[in-house]
Structure formats: structure tokens, C-alpha cells
Design a protein around this motif. Structure first.
Motif, PDB file in Angstrom:
ATOM      1  N   UNK A   1       0.906  -0.958   0.172  1.00 50.34           N
ATOM      2  CA  UNK A   1       0.078  -0.086  -0.164  1.00 50.34           C
ATOM      3  C   UNK A   1       0.673   1.252  -0.081  1.00 50.34           C
ATOM      4  N   UNK A   2       1.946   1.241  -1.354  1.00 51.35           N
ATOM      5  CA  UNK A   2       2.355   2.545  -1.176  1.00 51.35           C
ATOM      6  C   UNK A   2       2.309   3.484  -1.486  1.00 51.35           C
ATOM      7  N   UNK A   3       2.826   4.480  -1.343  1.00 49.69           N
ATOM      8  CA  UNK A   3       2.241   6.180  -2.409  1.00 49.69           C
ATOM      9  C   UNK A   3       2.927   6.303  -3.561  1.00 49.69           C
ATOM     10  N   UNK A   4       3.056   7.313  -3.715  1.00 47.36           N
ATOM     11  CA  UNK A   4       3.769   7.981  -5.097  1.00 47.36           C
ATOM     12  C   UNK A   4       4.847   8.286  -4.574  1.00 47.36           C
ATOM     13  N   UNK A   5       5.698   7.655  -5.077  1.00 46.12           N
ATOM     14  CA  UNK A   5       7.721   8.194  -4.619  1.00 46.12           C
ATOM     15  C   UNK A   5       7.874   9.790  -5.439  1.00 46.12           C
ATOM     16  N   UNK A   6       7.634  10.282  -6.159  1.00 42.44           N
ATOM     17  CA  UNK A   6       7.235  11.832  -6.097  1.00 42.44           C
ATOM     18  C   UNK A   6       6.248  12.409  -5.532  1.00 42.44           C
ATOM     19  N   UNK A   7       5.459  12.073  -4.804  1.00 42.56           N
ATOM     20  CA  UNK A   7       4.764  13.211  -4.223  1.00 42.56           C
ATOM     21  C   UNK A   7       5.312  12.859  -2.347  1.00 42.56           C
ATOM     22  N   UNK A   8       5.464  11.193  -2.359  1.00 38.91           N
ATOM     23  CA  UNK A   8       6.159  10.332  -0.929  1.00 38.91           C
ATOM     24  C   UNK A   8       7.630  12.114  -0.767  1.00 38.91           C
ATOM     25  N   UNK A   9       8.174  12.261  -1.661  1.00 36.14           N
ATOM     26  CA  UNK A   9       9.602  12.926  -1.662  1.00 36.14           C
ATOM     27  C   UNK A   9       9.253  14.399  -1.618  1.00 36.14           C
ATOM     28  N   UNK A  10       8.442  14.406  -2.484  1.00 32.63           N
ATOM     29  CA  UNK A  10       7.714  15.857  -2.502  1.00 32.63           C
ATOM     30  C   UNK A  10       8.522  17.201  -1.683  1.00 32.63           C
ATOM     31  N   UNK A  11       8.136  16.650   0.242  1.00 30.72           N
ATOM     32  CA  UNK A  11       8.164  17.640   1.343  1.00 30.72           C
ATOM     33  C   UNK A  11      10.320  17.705   1.287  1.00 30.72           C
TER      34      UNK A  11
END
Length: 248
Positions: free
Chosen positions: A67-77
Motif C-alpha cells: 500500500x505504497x504512496x507515489x514515490x514522487x509525492x512521498x519525497x516532495x517534502x
């Protein structure tokens, strides 16, 4: 305190720091933190901006790989932080602590440790206080999902069925609630009399999902009413999995 809803003004004011990523929601991270620093902070001073990197989400679905998140959105911060410290630390200048804490929402024991390590000194937390706060957070999330949001959606769904009317399901991620992202298309549907269901609000009560998916489960076409392995066996992205299930 939250940043404002996305607008053309908010985007243009904050996007000058740049992000070359093609993902528009990811690009919005910088303007929203800019809004917090230069608009919200000016009205009411902020101590901390909390913009966690969310690696995985809770899920109600079955038989998925993860149930992973999108890697792009996850690392946006992390990309956002870089934009505000590359030519001098603007967070430090304004006396604001920026926290891009890495969190795993699908694994409570891991999340408990991650939150404790981040906030134990800032908030003076004990291990017991941290665990109690985390469990309260999960309880609040469960209540909102299953009582508040899905409960309201069920009432609308039942009304549509009684009146033989049509509703519209939005196959979109949570950020599509933002009018600056959805271009107010949802409002236009509602003006025409069509209620809009976000994919996360669709009821999952047994009587509803068994009526919808019971025959294919009995026929062995999929492993359960909350499974999508009949159409995609290798699903690991939670928001995409929810979109597939909502489409079914």
C-alpha cells in the motif's frame, strides 16, 4: 494552521523557486510552503511546518502487494526543503522549524517509533504519551473514514437509489479535493444535480459490497469484494489500487 487552497496567485507567487518535476501536485508543494512562510506566518507566527514524507498508507483492500504512496509525492517534502535552503536557510531566518519526517502509516509499530524520535524532545513526550497519541490518531482516522465520510456517502447513495438518479464517482487522489487542482469540475457536476463521490468515500459495508461483488466472488473470479486481483495482481500503489477498486 493550514496553507490556503490552491489558486493561480498562490502558485505564481511561490513557484518561482522552481521544481522541474512534471507532477503538478508535487510542484504545488513549494508554493504552499511559501504561502505558509509569507502569508500565514505573517498573520500568526508559526513554530513548525510539518510536511511528512509518507511512504505507505493504511488500506481496506485485500490481496494487494503493498500500500505504497507515489514515490514522487512521498519525497516532495525533501525537494521543498531544498528549495528554501539552497540560497540561505529561510526557515531559520523566520524562526520556523521544517519537519519532513519519514512515516509509514501502514505499520503502526514503525510509525510509533518514527513519531517518537521526531517529537520526543520538541513536545517533551514520554513513550507512553506518544503511543497513546498515535492510537488516538488511528481511531480518529477510522471514525472519519467509516462513520463520517462513508456514512454520509451511504445516505446519498441510498437516496439516489430510491429516486432512480445518477451520481458521479471521481477517480482521483485526495489532492483533487483542492479546487485549484480539480478546476471546480466537481462543483459543475453538483450544479447540474449530480452528487460527486470521491473514491475514498464509497461505502464498504458488507451489505453493499456483497451485493455489488458477491456473484464474481462466488464464481471465483476474485478473492473477495475488497480485492482487485481479478484485474491487477501486482498492485503496490495504494491510491492507484483504490482507483481501480472504485472503478470496479
Amino acid at each position: 494552521m493550514y496553507s490556503d487552497y490552491t489558486s493561480e496567485e498562490l502558485y505564481k507567487e511561490g513557484a518561482k523557486r522552481g521544481a522541474i518535476d512534471p507532477c503538478f501536485p508535487s510542484k504545488l508543494g513549494i508554493p504552499h510552503v511559501h504561502n505558509l512562510l509569507y502569508k500565514v506566518h505573517a498573520k500568526k507566527p508559526l513554530d513548525i511546518i510539518f510536511f511528512p514524507m509518507i511512504d505507505c498508507l493504511t488500506t481496506d483492500l485485500h490481496a494487494v502487494q503493498a500500500s505504497r504512496t507515489c514515490p514522487t509525492v512521498a519525497t516532495t517534502p525533501e525537494a521543498v526543503k531544498a528549495a528554501f535552503i539552497k540560497e540561505g536557510d529561510l526557515f531559520k531566518e523566520k524562526g520556523v522549524l521544517f519537519l519532513d519526517t519519514f512515516v509509514n502509516l501502514s505499520t503502526p509499530d514503525v510509525l510509533e517509533r518514527q513519531l517518537f524520535e521526531q517529537f520526543k524532545d520538541i513536545l517533551g513526550l514520554s513513550v507512553e504519551e506518544n503511543k497513546r497519541a498515535m492510537l488516538e490518531g488511528y481511531r480518529a482516522l477510522h471514525y472519519f473514514d467509516n462513520v463520517t465520510m462513508r456514512g454520509a456517502a451511504r445516505e446519498v447513495l441510498e437516496q439516489l437509489e430510491r429516486e432512480d438518479r445518477i451520481g458521479v464517482v471521481l477517480l482521483g487522489r485526495p489532492y483533487h479535493n483542492d479546487p485549484g487542482v480539480n478546476h471546480e469540475i466537481l462543483e459543475e457536476f453538483q450544479k447540474l444535480g449530480y452528487p460527486v463521490f470521491a473514491q475514498d468515500c464509497l461505502p464498504i459495508d458488507d451489505d453493499i459490497i456483497c451485493r455489488l461483488f458477491g456473484p464474481e466472488v462466488m464464481a471465483g473470479e476474485c478473492s473477495g469484494p475488497l480485492a482487485i486481483n481479478d484485474v491487477w495482481k501486482n498492485s503496490y500503489s495504494e491510491n492507484t489500487s483504490r482507483k481501480v477498486w472504485a472503478a470496479k
